[in-house]
Design an enzyme around this catalytic site. Structure first.
Site, PDB file in Angstrom:
ATOM      1  N   ASP A 117      -4.621   3.553  -2.018  1.00 25.74           N
ATOM      2  CA  ASP A 117      -5.591   4.078  -1.099  1.00 25.74           C
ATOM      3  C   ASP A 117      -6.295   5.481  -1.566  1.00 25.74           C
ATOM      4  O   ASP A 117      -5.659   6.341  -1.302  1.00 25.74           O
ATOM      5  CB  ASP A 117      -5.210   3.866   0.272  1.00 25.74           C
ATOM      6  CG  ASP A 117      -4.976   2.509   0.766  1.00 25.74           C
ATOM      7  OD1 ASP A 117      -5.936   1.613   0.466  1.00 25.74           O
ATOM      8  OD2 ASP A 117      -3.891   2.067   1.252  1.00 25.74           O
ATOM      9  N   SER A 155       0.849  -1.017   0.055  1.00 29.29           N
ATOM     10  CA  SER A 155      -0.083   0.025  -0.104  1.00 29.29           C
ATOM     11  C   SER A 155       0.753   1.165  -0.092  1.00 29.29           C
ATOM     12  O   SER A 155       1.764   1.523   1.048  1.00 29.29           O
ATOM     13  CB  SER A 155      -1.088   0.137   1.222  1.00 29.29           C
ATOM     14  OG  SER A 155      -1.218   1.283   1.418  1.00 29.29           O
ATOM     15  N   SER A 214       2.784  -0.076   6.219  1.00 27.67           N
ATOM     16  CA  SER A 214       4.020   0.139   7.053  1.00 27.67           C
ATOM     17  C   SER A 214       4.865  -1.043   7.171  1.00 27.67           C
ATOM     18  O   SER A 214       6.094  -0.902   7.442  1.00 27.67           O
ATOM     19  CB  SER A 214       3.548   0.644   8.478  1.00 27.67           C
ATOM     20  OG  SER A 214       2.321  -0.159   8.874  1.00 27.67           O
ATOM     21  N   ASP A 239      -6.516  -6.107   4.675  1.00 25.36           N
ATOM     22  CA  ASP A 239      -5.856  -4.685   4.569  1.00 25.36           C
ATOM     23  C   ASP A 239      -5.949  -4.068   6.012  1.00 25.36           C
ATOM     24  O   ASP A 239      -7.040  -3.884   6.391  1.00 25.36           O
ATOM     25  CB  ASP A 239      -6.622  -3.988   3.347  1.00 25.36           C
ATOM     26  CG  ASP A 239      -5.919  -2.508   3.249  1.00 25.36           C
ATOM     27  OD1 ASP A 239      -4.945  -2.112   3.801  1.00 25.36           O
ATOM     28  OD2 ASP A 239      -6.760  -1.922   2.568  1.00 25.36           O
ATOM     29  N   HIS A 264      -8.054   1.052  -4.112  1.00 25.09           N
ATOM     30  CA  HIS A 264      -9.170   0.927  -3.238  1.00 25.09           C
ATOM     31  C   HIS A 264      -9.823   2.251  -2.715  1.00 25.09           C
ATOM     32  O   HIS A 264      -9.403   3.065  -2.246  1.00 25.09           O
ATOM     33  CB  HIS A 264      -8.244   0.352  -1.838  1.00 25.09           C
ATOM     34  CG  HIS A 264      -9.115   0.103  -0.553  1.00 25.09           C
ATOM     35  ND1 HIS A 264      -8.481   0.086   0.558  1.00 25.09           N
ATOM     36  CD2 HIS A 264     -10.677   0.096  -0.501  1.00 25.09           C
ATOM     37  CE1 HIS A 264      -9.614  -0.069   1.430  1.00 25.09           C
ATOM     38  NE2 HIS A 264     -10.769  -0.026   0.841  1.00 25.09           N
ATOM     39  N   HIS A 298      -1.150  -1.410  -4.501  1.00 28.47           N
ATOM     40  CA  HIS A 298      -2.461  -1.144  -3.694  1.00 28.47           C
ATOM     41  C   HIS A 298      -2.290   0.198  -3.658  1.00 28.47           C
ATOM     42  O   HIS A 298      -1.622   0.881  -3.037  1.00 28.47           O
ATOM     43  CB  HIS A 298      -2.685  -1.878  -2.357  1.00 28.47           C
ATOM     44  CG  HIS A 298      -3.746  -1.661  -1.815  1.00 28.47           C
ATOM     45  ND1 HIS A 298      -4.849  -2.425  -1.993  1.00 28.47           N
ATOM     46  CD2 HIS A 298      -4.215  -0.970  -0.714  1.00 28.47           C
ATOM     47  CE1 HIS A 298      -5.922  -2.017  -1.431  1.00 28.47           C
ATOM     48  NE2 HIS A 298      -5.428  -1.201  -0.394  1.00 28.47           N
ATOM     49  N   MET A 343     -12.108   4.558  -0.664  1.00 28.67           N
ATOM     50  CA  MET A 343     -12.753   4.829   0.126  1.00 28.67           C
ATOM     51  C   MET A 343     -13.429   6.216  -0.040  1.00 28.67           C
ATOM     52  O   MET A 343     -13.021   7.338   0.759  1.00 28.67           O
ATOM     53  CB  MET A 343     -11.411   4.686   1.366  1.00 28.67           C
ATOM     54  CG  MET A 343     -11.058   3.262   1.747  1.00 28.67           C
ATOM     55  SD  MET A 343      -9.624   3.293   2.590  1.00 28.67           S
ATOM     56  CE  MET A 343      -8.495   3.454   1.431  1.00 28.67           C
ATOM     57  N   MET A 398     -11.691  -5.503   5.543  1.00 29.32           N
ATOM     58  CA  MET A 398     -10.746  -4.502   6.346  1.00 29.32           C
ATOM     59  C   MET A 398     -10.302  -5.053   7.699  1.00 29.32           C
ATOM     60  O   MET A 398     -11.292  -5.546   8.491  1.00 29.32           O
ATOM     61  CB  MET A 398     -11.291  -3.122   6.530  1.00 29.32           C
ATOM     62  CG  MET A 398     -11.566  -2.401   5.047  1.00 29.32           C
ATOM     63  SD  MET A 398      -9.956  -1.988   4.168  1.00 29.32           S
ATOM     64  CE  MET A 398      -8.901  -1.179   5.433  1.00 29.32           C
ATOM     65  N   GLY A 409      -8.956   4.250   6.904  1.00 25.54           N
ATOM     66  CA  GLY A 409      -8.765   5.658   7.071  1.00 25.54           C
ATOM     67  C   GLY A 409      -7.214   6.174   7.267  1.00 25.54           C
ATOM     68  O   GLY A 409      -6.698   7.208   6.824  1.00 25.54           O
ATOM     69  N   PHE A 410      -6.354   5.143   7.775  1.00 29.73           N
ATOM     70  CA  PHE A 410      -4.812   5.435   8.146  1.00 29.73           C
ATOM     71  C   PHE A 410      -4.072   4.106   8.238  1.00 29.73           C
ATOM     72  O   PHE A 410      -4.821   2.978   8.420  1.00 29.73           O
ATOM     73  CB  PHE A 410      -4.914   6.005   9.541  1.00 29.73           C
ATOM     74  CG  PHE A 410      -5.613   7.167   9.696  1.00 29.73           C
ATOM     75  CD1 PHE A 410      -5.091   8.472   9.249  1.00 29.73           C
ATOM     76  CD2 PHE A 410      -7.140   7.232  10.593  1.00 29.73           C
ATOM     77  CE1 PHE A 410      -6.026   9.471   9.550  1.00 29.73           C
ATOM     78  CE2 PHE A 410      -7.781   8.421  10.377  1.00 29.73           C
ATOM     79  CZ  PHE A 410      -7.269   9.801   9.920  1.00 29.73           C
ATOM     80  N   GLY A 411      -2.901   4.240   7.608  1.00 33.37           N
ATOM     81  CA  GLY A 411      -2.063   3.437   7.839  1.00 33.37           C
ATOM     82  C   GLY A 411      -1.608   3.136   9.295  1.00 33.37           C
ATOM     83  O   GLY A 411      -1.572   4.115  10.062  1.00 33.37           O
ATOM     84  N   GLY A 412      -0.977   2.167   9.692  1.00 37.26           N
ATOM     85  CA  GLY A 412      -0.166   1.843  11.076  1.00 37.26           C
ATOM     86  C   GLY A 412      -0.977   1.598  12.061  1.00 37.26           C
ATOM     87  O   GLY A 412      -0.655   1.608  13.179  1.00 37.26           O
ATOM     88  N   MET A 428      -8.485   8.105  -0.577  1.00 37.02           N
ATOM     89  CA  MET A 428      -9.450   8.605   0.553  1.00 37.02           C
ATOM     90  C   MET A 428      -9.828  10.095   0.173  1.00 37.02           C
ATOM     91  O   MET A 428      -9.309  10.782  -0.327  1.00 37.02           O
ATOM     92  CB  MET A 428      -8.705   8.686   1.933  1.00 37.02           C
ATOM     93  CG  MET A 428      -7.965   7.251   2.071  1.00 37.02           C
ATOM     94  SD  MET A 428      -7.332   7.321   3.598  1.00 37.02           S
ATOM     95  CE  MET A 428      -6.673   5.668   3.785  1.00 37.02           C
TER      96      MET A 428
HETATM   97  C1  DX5 Z   1      -6.377   1.792   5.385  1.00 36.78           C
HETATM   98  C2  DX5 Z   1      -5.626   1.475   3.977  1.00 36.78           C
HETATM   99  C3  DX5 Z   1      -4.495   0.494   4.235  1.00 36.78           C
HETATM  100  C4  DX5 Z   1      -3.425   0.912   4.805  1.00 36.78           C
HETATM  101  C5  DX5 Z   1      -2.593  -0.181   5.446  1.00 36.78           C
HETATM  102  O1  DX5 Z   1      -7.283   2.509   5.382  1.00 36.78           O
HETATM  103  O2  DX5 Z   1      -6.806   0.819   3.336  1.00 36.78           O
HETATM  104  O3  DX5 Z   1      -4.327  -0.072   2.950  1.00 36.78           O
HETATM  105  O4  DX5 Z   1      -2.530   1.600   4.224  1.00 36.78           O
HETATM  106  O5  DX5 Z   1      -1.699   0.354   6.082  1.00 36.78           O
HETATM  107  P1  DX5 Z   1      -0.743  -0.708   6.939  1.00 36.78           P
HETATM  108  O6  DX5 Z   1      -0.351  -2.045   6.378  1.00 36.78           O
HETATM  109  O7  DX5 Z   1       0.135   0.208   7.889  1.00 36.78           O
HETATM  110  O8  DX5 Z   1      -2.080  -1.169   8.175  1.00 36.78           O
HETATM  111 ZN    ZN Z   2      -6.426  -0.103   1.268  1.00 37.30          ZN
END
Ligand code: DX5
Ligand code: ZN
Length: 219
Positions: A34, A7, A197, A174, A65, A32, A67, A136, A141-144, A36
């Site tokens: 994302d 991602s 991440s 994901d 993806h 991938h 969102m 999901m 909404g966020f990574g990590g 948003m």
């Molecule tokens: C979250 C995204 C993911 C995100 C995953 O809303 O759809 O693709 O980037 O990030 P990690 O692998 O850091 O959880």
């Molecule tokens: Zn995603």
């Protein structure tokens, strides 16, 4: 067979082209992306112009993806930008069947994503025409963020539903995928792991081993 989908949300946004080339060379199976909109999810990322700019940087499929709210209004823009697969959220539309048909009419593969609180039943009458299901494993909404183990039985249930169709539907997960959670989702039935991440750290020279680390438990 397990597929890894880095991602790019966790990539260096100032050097996205380079980052996409680096993970492509490091063993990724698809990229991938994302998207948003600050409305369906509280974060805002990139749109079709950036996807079109990234397209020449890899020959791998671009796995987009969405969102976003009102996805119906944007499918053709993402198709034109160079997406190969377009995944929409079941929660973002009243007309999922029509939306999946719209993605197919744009010439692209169609994915359906479910947020953690959405039960798998919404897939029952759409699975026969869907190419990919995205579970999901965090709230989008966020990574990590931390992996939600509550999603494991849902993955297994959807794997069973897919088996009943007799079709080759990708089951993607994901959010919070790491070398620790990857074997759990694989065992539950997932075959495409999205990871941000866990892949984009340590600099480009670490990407191949970060990807291999996620893949190695299955060989
Ligand atoms: C979250 C995204 C993911 C995100 C995953 O809303 O759809 O693709 O980037 O990030 P990690 O692998 O850091 O959880
Ligand atoms: Zn995603």
């Amino acid at each position: 067979m397990i597929h890894i989908a880095p991602s790019i949300l966790s990539a260096d946004f100032a050097r996205l082209g380079e980052e996409v080339r680096a993970v492509s060379a490091a063993g990724a199976d698809m990229i991938h992306v994302d998207v948003m909109d600050g409305h369906f999810v509280p974060n805002l990322t990139i749109g079709p112009a950036v996807i079109a700019a990234l397209r020449p940087h890899t020959t791998l499929p671009l796995d987009v993806h969405l969102m976003i709210s009102n996805p119906e209004a944007h499918i053709e823009s993402y198709a034109k930008a160079g997406a190969d697969r377009i995944t929409v959220h079941a929660e973002a539309t009243h007309h999922l069947d029509r939306l999946v048909a719209q993605i197919h009419a744009s010439g692209k593969k169609a994915g359906v994503s479910l947020c953690p609180a959405t039960p798998p039943d919404v897939l029952e009458y759409i699975l026969h025409t869907t190419d990919l299901v995205l579970v999901m494993t965090v709230n989008p909404g966020f990574g990590g963020q931390a992996f939600l183990p509550s999603q494991l039985p849902k993955i297994t249930r959807i794997r069973e539903m897919i088996a009943r169709t007799g079709r080759d539907i990708l089951l993607q997960v994901d959010g919070g995928i790491t070398p620790t959670t990857a074997p759990q989702v694989f065992k539950a039935g997932a075959n495409v792991l999205v990871a941000g991440s866990a892949i984009f750290h340590g600099g480009a020279s670490a990407y191949a081993s970060n990807i291999a680390e996620l893949k190695k438990v299955y060989v």
